[in-house]
Design a protein around this motif. Structure first.
Motif, PDB file in Angstrom:
ATOM      1  N   ASN A  88       0.721  -1.096  -0.066  1.00 11.18           N
ATOM      2  CA  ASN A  88      -0.264   0.152   0.538  1.00 11.18           C
ATOM      3  C   ASN A  88       0.869   1.545   0.038  1.00 11.18           C
ATOM      4  OD1 ASN A  88      -2.705  -1.234   0.417  1.00 11.18           O
ATOM      5  ND2 ASN A  88      -2.471  -2.097   2.625  1.00 11.18           N
ATOM      6  N   THR A  89       1.562   1.877  -1.411  1.00  8.50           N
ATOM      7  CA  THR A  89       1.952   2.768  -1.348  1.00  8.50           C
ATOM      8  C   THR A  89       1.496   4.245  -1.462  1.00  8.50           C
ATOM      9  OG1 THR A  89       1.839   2.852  -3.891  1.00  8.50           O
ATOM     10  CG2 THR A  89       3.986   1.553  -2.167  1.00  8.50           C
ATOM     11  N   ASN A  90       2.144   4.930  -1.679  1.00  6.44           N
ATOM     12  CA  ASN A  90       1.741   6.775  -1.951  1.00  6.44           C
ATOM     13  C   ASN A  90       1.290   7.210  -3.471  1.00  6.44           C
ATOM     14  OD1 ASN A  90       1.221   7.089   0.908  1.00  6.44           O
ATOM     15  ND2 ASN A  90       3.239   8.215   0.298  1.00  6.44           N
ATOM     16  N   GLY A  91       1.450   5.892  -4.539  1.00  9.74           N
ATOM     17  CA  GLY A  91       1.157   6.185  -5.560  1.00  9.74           C
ATOM     18  C   GLY A  91       2.460   5.339  -6.261  1.00  9.74           C
ATOM     19  N   ASN A 119       7.772   6.430   0.420  1.00  8.58           N
ATOM     20  CA  ASN A 119       6.914   5.427  -0.100  1.00  8.58           C
ATOM     21  C   ASN A 119       5.929   4.695  -1.459  1.00  8.58           C
ATOM     22  OD1 ASN A 119       5.497   2.869   1.081  1.00  8.58           O
ATOM     23  ND2 ASN A 119       3.632   3.529   1.974  1.00  8.58           N
ATOM     24  N   ALA A 120       7.005   5.159  -2.360  1.00  6.45           N
ATOM     25  CA  ALA A 120       6.475   5.215  -3.686  1.00  6.45           C
ATOM     26  C   ALA A 120       6.862   3.514  -4.597  1.00  6.45           C
ATOM     27  CB  ALA A 120       6.480   6.136  -4.855  1.00  6.45           C
ATOM     28  N   LEU A 198       5.217  14.617  -2.573  1.00  5.50           N
ATOM     29  CA  LEU A 198       4.797  13.824  -1.826  1.00  5.50           C
ATOM     30  C   LEU A 198       3.318  14.341  -1.947  1.00  5.50           C
ATOM     31  CD1 LEU A 198       4.665  10.990  -0.430  1.00  5.50           C
ATOM     32  CD2 LEU A 198       4.989  12.504   1.905  1.00  5.50           C
ATOM     33  N   PRO A 199       2.464  15.669  -1.099  1.00  8.55           N
ATOM     34  CA  PRO A 199       1.372  16.534  -1.474  1.00  8.55           C
ATOM     35  C   PRO A 199       0.827  15.387  -2.664  1.00  8.55           C
ATOM     36  CG  PRO A 199       2.633  17.579  -0.235  1.00  8.55           C
ATOM     37  CD  PRO A 199       3.723  17.101  -0.984  1.00  8.55           C
ATOM     38  N   LYS A 202       0.504  11.833  -2.833  1.00  7.71           N
ATOM     39  CA  LYS A 202      -1.241  11.168  -2.165  1.00  7.71           C
ATOM     40  C   LYS A 202      -2.210  11.696  -2.934  1.00  7.71           C
ATOM     41  CE  LYS A 202       1.299  11.112   2.095  1.00  7.71           C
ATOM     42  NZ  LYS A 202       1.081  11.453   3.849  1.00  7.71           N
ATOM     43  N   LYS A 203      -2.217  12.729  -3.799  1.00  6.98           N
ATOM     44  CA  LYS A 203      -3.910  13.100  -4.248  1.00  6.98           C
ATOM     45  C   LYS A 203      -3.446  12.840  -5.746  1.00  6.98           C
ATOM     46  CE  LYS A 203      -6.005  17.538  -5.724  1.00  6.98           C
ATOM     47  NZ  LYS A 203      -5.990  19.262  -6.012  1.00  6.98           N
ATOM     48  N   LYS A 205      -1.858  10.308  -7.272  1.00  5.62           N
ATOM     49  CA  LYS A 205      -1.411   8.834  -6.860  1.00  5.62           C
ATOM     50  C   LYS A 205      -0.378   8.524  -7.880  1.00  5.62           C
ATOM     51  CE  LYS A 205      -3.655   7.627  -3.866  1.00  5.62           C
ATOM     52  NZ  LYS A 205      -3.650   7.292  -2.434  1.00  5.62           N
TER      53      LYS A 205
END
Length: 218
Positions: A88-91, A119-120, A198-199, A202-203, A205
């Motif tokens: 389950n990564t951030n994208g 964490n991608a 990072l933002p 996360k938005k 993906k």
């Protein structure tokens, strides 16, 4: 005549004795100078480097039995302080790399580090042919032309998640340029990726990176 002969012999004897005395004096002077120089050099050397003149092995363990290396592990092996990346990564991060061999190599290393930091999931980078890509054959079109993709993924499985391409449902969005794309400098700091990239990751993906300076991390 006899008197003159005696004088000559006496003069010759005196000259011989004088010459012998001079030779002896010079020999003694030379010997004394050599001893003085040797003593001074040895004294100075022993003062500056005591272990050279009088070697002493202080650490006897240096020549002891070597411990087994079985307990040592590659840094990529998981441990409590370095967990394996979860699924389950951030994208996803995809990247295009421009440049020669040296720039390609350093850019790939930076991408692996950034993917771990954020964490991608890293998509196999695209190596772009350009006029700036010196010493590279004009035939190369992909990452697999230079590297073994399977080995690359397997060797880094304990560091980052790597895939060969984006999932099918994301490919169309990429072709439509729906994902944010960044062109980081080679002096970009980790804070830049944490605060700026990072933002967006996360938005959306998915984020794209275009690397042209032989790296994207200071």
């Amino acid at each position: 005549m006899v008197f003159k002969s005696k004088i000559k012999w006496v003069a010759l004897l005196v000259l011989t004795l004088s010459l012998g005395s001079m030779v002896a004096h010079l020999s003694m002077t030379k010997f004394s100078s050599m001893n003085l120089i040797q003593y001074s050099a040895k004294d100075a050397l022993s003062h500056d480097f005591p272990n050279i003149v009088s070697p002493v092995i202080r650490n006897k363990r240096l020549w002891g039995t070597v411990r087994s290396l079985e307990s040592l592990q590659p840094y990529a092996n998981p441990r409590n302080s370095y967990p394996v990346p979860n699924e389950n990564t951030n994208g996803f991060i995809f990247a295009k790399i421009f440049g020669g061999f040296e720039k390609i190599r350093s850019s790939i290393c930076d991408l692996v580090t950034i993917s771990r930091l954020l964490n991608a999931t890293l998509v196999i980078p695209e190596i772009q042919e350009s006029t700036r890509s010196k010493q590279i054959s004009y035939k190369f079109k992909s990452f697999s032309y230079l590297y073994d993709e399977e080995q690359f993924i397997a060797s880094l499985k304990n560091d980052v998640n790597i895939v060969k391409s984006l999932p099918e449902h994301l490919k169309a969005a990429r072709r439509s340029n729906e994902f944010p794309i960044f062109k980081p400098k080679n002096s970009a700091s980790p804070n830049f990726y944490i605060k700026e990239i990072l933002p967006n990751l996360k938005k959306a993906k998915v984020v794209g990176l275009i690397i042209t300076e032989g790296g994207c991390l200071q």
